[in-house]
Design a protein around this motif. Structure first.
Motif, short mmCIF file in Angstrom:
data_model
loop_
_atom_site.label_atom_id
_atom_site.label_comp_id
_atom_site.label_asym_id
_atom_site.label_seq_id
_atom_site.Cartn_x
_atom_site.Cartn_y
_atom_site.Cartn_z
N ASP A 21 -49.07 0.86 -1.76
CA ASP A 21 -50.00 -0.10 -1.18
C ASP A 21 -51.11 0.59 -0.39
O ASP A 21 -52.25 0.13 -0.37
CB ASP A 21 -49.26 -1.08 -0.27
N LEU A 40 -53.59 1.86 -2.93
CA LEU A 40 -54.33 0.72 -3.47
C LEU A 40 -55.37 0.22 -2.47
O LEU A 40 -56.53 -0.02 -2.83
CB LEU A 40 -53.36 -0.41 -3.83
N THR A 75 -59.44 0.32 -3.17
CA THR A 75 -60.19 -0.93 -3.27
C THR A 75 -61.21 -1.08 -2.15
O THR A 75 -62.32 -1.57 -2.38
CB THR A 75 -59.23 -2.14 -3.26
N ALA A 91 -56.65 1.72 -9.08
CA ALA A 91 -56.42 0.39 -8.51
C ALA A 91 -55.54 -0.46 -9.41
O ALA A 91 -54.64 -1.17 -8.94
CB ALA A 91 -57.76 -0.31 -8.26
N THR A 114 -51.79 0.93 -9.34
CA THR A 114 -51.08 0.60 -8.10
C THR A 114 -50.88 -0.90 -7.92
O THR A 114 -49.91 -1.33 -7.30
CB THR A 114 -51.84 1.17 -6.88
N THR A 115 -51.79 -1.69 -8.47
CA THR A 115 -51.61 -3.14 -8.42
C THR A 115 -50.44 -3.57 -9.30
O THR A 115 -49.63 -4.43 -8.91
CB THR A 115 -52.88 -3.87 -8.89
N SER A 116 -50.31 -2.96 -10.47
CA SER A 116 -49.25 -3.33 -11.40
C SER A 116 -47.87 -2.90 -10.91
O SER A 116 -46.87 -3.58 -11.20
CB SER A 116 -49.51 -2.70 -12.78
N THR A 138 -46.70 -2.77 -7.81
CA THR A 138 -46.18 -3.48 -6.63
C THR A 138 -45.22 -4.61 -6.99
O THR A 138 -44.10 -4.66 -6.47
CB THR A 138 -47.33 -4.01 -5.76
N CYS A 165 -48.38 -11.20 -4.40
CA CYS A 165 -48.63 -10.03 -5.26
C CYS A 165 -48.81 -10.44 -6.71
O CYS A 165 -49.62 -9.85 -7.44
CB CYS A 165 -47.48 -9.04 -5.14
N SER A 202 -52.23 -11.20 -8.38
CA SER A 202 -53.10 -10.20 -8.99
C SER A 202 -53.18 -10.36 -10.51
O SER A 202 -54.15 -9.95 -11.13
CB SER A 202 -52.60 -8.79 -8.65
N TYR A 260 -55.45 -8.62 -2.34
CA TYR A 260 -55.27 -7.19 -2.14
C TYR A 260 -54.92 -6.78 -0.71
O TYR A 260 -54.28 -5.74 -0.51
CB TYR A 260 -56.54 -6.44 -2.57
N ARG A 311 -50.32 -6.79 1.87
CA ARG A 311 -49.99 -5.46 2.41
C ARG A 311 -49.56 -5.52 3.86
O ARG A 311 -49.02 -4.55 4.40
CB ARG A 311 -51.17 -4.51 2.24
#
Length: 315
Positions: free
Chosen positions: A65, A68, A72, A97, A100-102, A104, A239, A242, A272, A276
């Protein structure tokens, strides 16, 4: 040679609005960086944590996180300072990005399964949830996250001339990976991810709730367990946004065409940034074991006068 592509560039904020938005996101970055840094330092200073699969998955999520958020926010600030950057640089930032988004939601799904085993099958927990398997799970999470999305880069390399990567672009994913096939591919994989993660989370957390209520002899204990699970559910749902946020943003832009910049900023904060904040709260504050060591780090790590007392406390 360096010219913007043929896409329609987004509207721009006024100076005061741009300053306020950047001030907010940079302030949030400093705050979360301090929190995440304290959590990571606490983890690595105590062997008790990196021998526990639960905390290994947790610290992986915190570091993920943090990366990410940094990427971002860097893109956010750059979009106001430079407005456009070269496609090659944009590709790197977007892929980091996206990766790291996928990871989480899948990391949280893994943590949910670990909690399910710990609560519903406590006698087998130590046998099933080992440190080695925790690292194997992290490797599998990254493999599943990277492989589908790295194909965007390969398809773009195959279909676009090399000069494309030297042009400048407003750094958004559709402006860089613009092949129509990639859009359908992303929708298909996002749908699969969303369904699998959602079903995993729903089944494990429902079983945890029922088991926690059945095993809790005191009403306060059952309430605390239920509240913790609800916090996890909120974080997971946020999350998972996203996966659907681009479509939601497109629909809102069509309904409110005069609020494109505001919708994009609010979407960025919700998807985003806000999730976190929840990880340190759930595991760094509500978790008794981690809270004890985190508090000790914050007090003893920052205060010279209490260093001796803290050493005595650790002994």
């Amino acid at each position: 040679m360096n010219s913007t592509l043929g896409q329609q560039l987004p509207m721009r904020d006024t100076f005061s609005t741009a300053f306020m938005k950047n001030f907010i996101v940079v302030l949030v970055w400093f705050l979360l960086s301090y929190i995440n840094g304290s959590v990571v330092a606490t983890f690595f200073r105590h062997q008790i944590f990196y021998e526990d699969p639960r905390y290994i998955l947790f610290i992986h999520m915190v570091i993920n996180d943090a990366v990410l958020l940094t990427v971002t926010i860097a893109l956010f600030v750059v979009s106001y300072i430079l407005y456009t950057i070269t496609v090659g640089v944009c590709c790197f930032f977007i892929l980091v990005a996206v990766f790291t988004t996928s990871t989480t939601p899948m990391n949280l799904a893994g943590m949910a399964i670990e909690r399910y085993i710990a609560i519903c099958h406590p006698l087998r927990h130590a046998q099933i949830c080992t440190v080695r398997r925790a690292y194997m799970l992290i490797g599998a999470i990254w493999f599943v996250s990277v492989v589908p999305d790295i194909t965007d880069l390969f398809v773009t390399l195959a279909t676009e001339p090399l000069s494309f990567f030297r042009t400048t672009v407003f750094c958004l994913r559709p402006y860089v990976f613009k092949n129509p096939v990639l859009l359908y591919k992303r929708q298909a994989f996002d749908g699969i991810y969303f369904s699998l993660v959602f079903l995993t989370l729903l089944s494990t957390y429902l079983r945890i709730v029922f088991t926690a209520r059945a095993l809790s002899t005191e009403r306060t204990s059952a309430k605390r367990a239920t509240n913790t699970i609800l916090l996890h559910g909120v974080q997971l749902l946020m999350c998972l946004l996203s996966y659907i946020s681009p479509n939601v943003e497109g629909i809102l832009n069509a309904i409110f065409p005069g609020c494109v910049l505001e919708i994009r900023f609010i979407n960025y904060l919700i998807v985003y940034i806000l999730p976190r904040f929840l990880s340190p709260i759930i595991y760094g504050v509500r978790d008794k074991k981690f809270r004890k060591y985190l508090k000790r780090y914050l007090v003893c790590g920052l205060s010279v006068d209490t260093r001796v007392d803290c050493k005595d406390e650790e002994d």
